[in-house]
Design a protein around this motif. Structure first.
Motif, mmCIF file in Angstrom:
data_model
loop_
_atom_site.group_PDB
_atom_site.id
_atom_site.type_symbol
_atom_site.label_atom_id
_atom_site.label_comp_id
_atom_site.label_asym_id
_atom_site.label_seq_id
_atom_site.Cartn_x
_atom_site.Cartn_y
_atom_site.Cartn_z
ATOM 1 N N LEU A 98 0.820 -1.213 0.000
ATOM 2 C CA LEU A 98 0.000 0.000 0.000
ATOM 3 C C LEU A 98 0.849 1.256 0.000
ATOM 4 N N GLY A 99 2.062 1.157 0.531
ATOM 5 C CA GLY A 99 2.984 2.288 0.534
ATOM 6 C C GLY A 99 3.705 2.485 -0.785
ATOM 7 N N GLY A 100 3.404 1.631 -1.791
ATOM 8 C CA GLY A 100 4.007 1.775 -3.108
ATOM 9 C C GLY A 100 5.420 1.256 -3.210
ATOM 10 N N GLU A 101 5.800 0.359 -2.284
ATOM 11 C CA GLU A 101 7.185 -0.132 -2.276
ATOM 12 C C GLU A 101 7.435 -1.254 -3.267
ATOM 13 N N GLY A 102 6.382 -1.891 -3.781
ATOM 14 C CA GLY A 102 6.588 -2.972 -4.731
ATOM 15 C C GLY A 102 5.316 -3.757 -4.968
ATOM 16 N N ILE A 103 5.494 -4.938 -5.567
ATOM 17 C CA ILE A 103 4.384 -5.824 -5.914
ATOM 18 C C ILE A 103 4.397 -7.009 -4.947
ATOM 19 N N GLY A 104 3.251 -7.334 -4.416
ATOM 20 C CA GLY A 104 3.126 -8.482 -3.524
ATOM 21 C C GLY A 104 2.042 -9.416 -4.002
ATOM 22 N N LEU A 105 1.904 -10.529 -3.317
ATOM 23 C CA LEU A 105 0.854 -11.482 -3.634
ATOM 24 C C LEU A 105 -0.394 -11.150 -2.814
ATOM 25 N N GLY A 106 -1.544 -11.197 -3.478
ATOM 26 C CA GLY A 106 -2.821 -10.952 -2.810
ATOM 27 C C GLY A 106 -3.670 -12.200 -2.817
ATOM 28 N N TRP A 107 -4.365 -12.443 -1.701
ATOM 29 C CA TRP A 107 -5.234 -13.612 -1.572
ATOM 30 C C TRP A 107 -6.693 -13.185 -1.683
ATOM 31 N N ARG A 108 -7.436 -13.856 -2.581
ATOM 32 C CA ARG A 108 -8.863 -13.606 -2.681
ATOM 33 C C ARG A 108 -9.511 -13.867 -1.323
ATOM 34 N N GLY A 109 -10.358 -12.973 -0.907
ATOM 35 C CA GLY A 109 -10.979 -13.059 0.405
ATOM 36 C C GLY A 109 -10.308 -12.156 1.406
ATOM 37 N N LEU A 110 -8.998 -11.947 1.260
ATOM 38 C CA LEU A 110 -8.270 -11.092 2.190
ATOM 39 C C LEU A 110 -8.085 -9.671 1.657
ATOM 40 N N VAL A 111 -7.994 -9.521 0.336
ATOM 41 C CA VAL A 111 -7.719 -8.187 -0.220
ATOM 42 C C VAL A 111 -8.886 -7.640 -1.037
ATOM 43 N N ASP A 112 -10.041 -8.301 -0.990
ATOM 44 C CA ASP A 112 -11.180 -7.877 -1.818
ATOM 45 C C ASP A 112 -11.587 -6.429 -1.545
ATOM 46 N N ASP A 113 -11.680 -6.058 -0.270
ATOM 47 C CA ASP A 113 -12.091 -4.692 0.066
ATOM 48 C C ASP A 113 -11.084 -3.671 -0.454
ATOM 49 N N LEU A 114 -9.810 -4.006 -0.401
ATOM 50 C CA LEU A 114 -8.776 -3.092 -0.891
ATOM 51 C C LEU A 114 -8.846 -2.948 -2.406
ATOM 52 N N LEU A 115 -9.231 -4.023 -3.105
ATOM 53 C CA LEU A 115 -9.398 -3.947 -4.556
ATOM 54 C C LEU A 115 -10.616 -3.100 -4.914
ATOM 55 N N ARG A 116 -11.717 -3.330 -4.194
ATOM 56 C CA ARG A 116 -12.938 -2.590 -4.501
ATOM 57 C C ARG A 116 -12.785 -1.093 -4.232
ATOM 58 N N SER A 117 -12.023 -0.749 -3.200
ATOM 59 C CA SER A 117 -11.835 0.666 -2.873
ATOM 60 C C SER A 117 -10.822 1.344 -3.781
ATOM 61 N N GLY A 118 -10.070 0.559 -4.564
ATOM 62 C CA GLY A 118 -9.040 1.123 -5.429
ATOM 63 C C GLY A 118 -7.706 1.306 -4.741
ATOM 64 N N SER A 119 -7.587 0.850 -3.479
ATOM 65 C CA SER A 119 -6.312 0.964 -2.765
ATOM 66 C C SER A 119 -5.262 0.021 -3.332
ATOM 67 N N LEU A 120 -5.725 -1.095 -3.916
ATOM 68 C CA LEU A 120 -4.842 -2.045 -4.575
ATOM 69 C C LEU A 120 -5.354 -2.307 -5.982
ATOM 70 N N VAL A 121 -4.414 -2.708 -6.855
ATOM 71 C CA VAL A 121 -4.734 -3.052 -8.243
ATOM 72 C C VAL A 121 -4.255 -4.477 -8.498
ATOM 73 N N GLN A 122 -5.126 -5.308 -9.067
ATOM 74 C CA GLN A 122 -4.742 -6.660 -9.446
ATOM 75 C C GLN A 122 -4.083 -6.620 -10.816
ATOM 76 N N LEU A 123 -2.887 -7.207 -10.923
ATOM 77 C CA LEU A 123 -2.088 -7.085 -12.145
ATOM 78 C C LEU A 123 -2.251 -8.252 -13.111
ATOM 79 N N ALA A 124 -2.693 -9.396 -12.638
ATOM 80 C CA ALA A 124 -2.768 -10.580 -13.498
ATOM 81 C C ALA A 124 -3.878 -11.481 -12.995
ATOM 82 N N PRO A 125 -4.332 -12.420 -13.831
ATOM 83 C CA PRO A 125 -5.375 -13.347 -13.383
ATOM 84 C C PRO A 125 -4.957 -14.117 -12.142
ATOM 85 N N GLY A 126 -5.953 -14.497 -11.355
ATOM 86 C CA GLY A 126 -5.678 -15.249 -10.143
ATOM 87 C C GLY A 126 -5.324 -16.687 -10.434
#
Length: 324
Positions: free
Chosen positions: A245-273
């Motif tokens: 979230l601080g813009g330091e790099g790319i990490g792995l996101g787990w469906r169910g754990l980062v859904d709210d962050l994706l919906r709010s636009g705080s995170l962007v999904q880069l590739a298919p799950g």
């Protein structure tokens, strides 16, 4: 007590655990003591009773006829004691449900739902216990453990919460500084997994061998991970998310754990799950728990919350199922 001759009382709980689990090592893990200690308790009990209770072999323990009969009596007695203890605690307003899970699940999924959970069960108090070491749940005094894995935990009742889906995520600020990645968003060229190798990948020092790390994720896409060791390892998933979230790099996101962050636009999904259907999060509690009916209701409430989350819609670029 006059007229009664009891066995060595301290041997009964190790005996019940070994009989139920069919293994001295499994009983040792559940009770938080050593396997030799379990063996000594069983030998002491058999010596006191004057006959063997188990057949011992390489595959574990099998109850003798006498052992099976004795297990029934011991289990019944321990269940009565546990139920009476729970009832007395409830009378004094001390009925606390100890809920255990890992740090990432606690912060990202459970914490936003705790207010509704308490409202759904107003007569209960909840104690949240967190650890990234799954073995701790077997030896701790938790009532419910929300675990990640394959759903196979002998001696535990298991309810499926949601299956695993993992994908690379980053903050919008990180994406804005990298036009070549931004162009790969929907409507532009597809991001190739090899494109990630030149990016700053954020790593967690995983405590659970079942969790995917960057090396596993890349290899499952038939891409060799970078040879260089990560410059930074984060000890928990919340710390990884904070860095993402601080813009330091790319990490792995787990469906169910980062859904709210994706919906709010705080995170962007880069590739298919990437899905591994055999893995996921599960709600577990010990079989024959004295509060089993209550724990079943709590588990059902948590499962319903997961279904509501799925029904609310997920932001996704699609999925790709990969077996082990």
């Amino acid at each position: 007590m006059a007229g009664r001759r009891f066995p060595p009382i301290g041997c009964l709980i190790p005996f019940e655990a070994a009989a139920r689990l069919g293994s001295m090592s499994a009983a040792a893990r559940e009770l938080g003591i050593s396997q030799p200690a379990i063996s000594r308790h069983l030998q002491m009990l058999e010596a006191d009773l004057g006959q063997p209770l188990f057949y011992r072999n390489r595959r574990g323990l099998t109850l003798t006829t006498a052992g099976n009969e004795y297990r029934h009596a011991v289990s019944l007695g321990l269940d009565h004691i546990a139920a009476a203890t729970l009832a007395l605690r409830a009378q004094t307003g001390e009925q606390t449900i100890r809920l255990a899970t890992n740090f990432g699940f606690a912060q990202q999924w459970l914490m936003p739902r705790l207010t509704r959970l308490r409202a759904a069960f107003p007569t209960l108090a909840f104690r949240l216990m967190t650890s990234d070491d799954d073995d701790v749940f077997d030896t701790s005094e938790c009532d419910i453990a929300i675990r990640f894995g394959t759903g196979h935990w002998p001696g535990w009742q298991v309810s499926d919460l949601f299956s695993e889906e993992v994908f690379p995520v980053c903050a919008p600020a990180y994406l804005d500084e990298r036009p070549h990645l931004k162009a790969s968003r929907p409507g532009g060229p597809r991001l190739e997994v090899t494109d990630l190798l030149s990016e700053k990948l954020l790593h967690m020092d995983t405590a659970n061998a079942d969790w995917l790390d960057w090396g596993d994720w890349l290899r499952l896409h038939h891409v060799a991970p970078p040879a260089a060791r990560p410059q930074m390892l984060y000890s928990t998933y919340p710390l990884v998310l904070q860095a993402i979230l601080g813009g330091e790099g790319i990490g792995l996101g787990w469906r169910g754990l980062v859904d709210d962050l994706l919906r709010s636009g705080s995170l962007v999904q880069l590739a298919p799950g990437l899905k591994r259907p055999q893995y996921g999060y599960f709600i577990t509690y010990r079989r024959s728990h004295p509060a089993e009916r209550l724990l079943h209701k709590i588990a059902a409430w948590l499962v319903a919350e997961a279904r509501l989350q799925a029904a609310a819609g997920e932001i996704s670029l699609g999925t790709e199922s990969i077996g082990r």
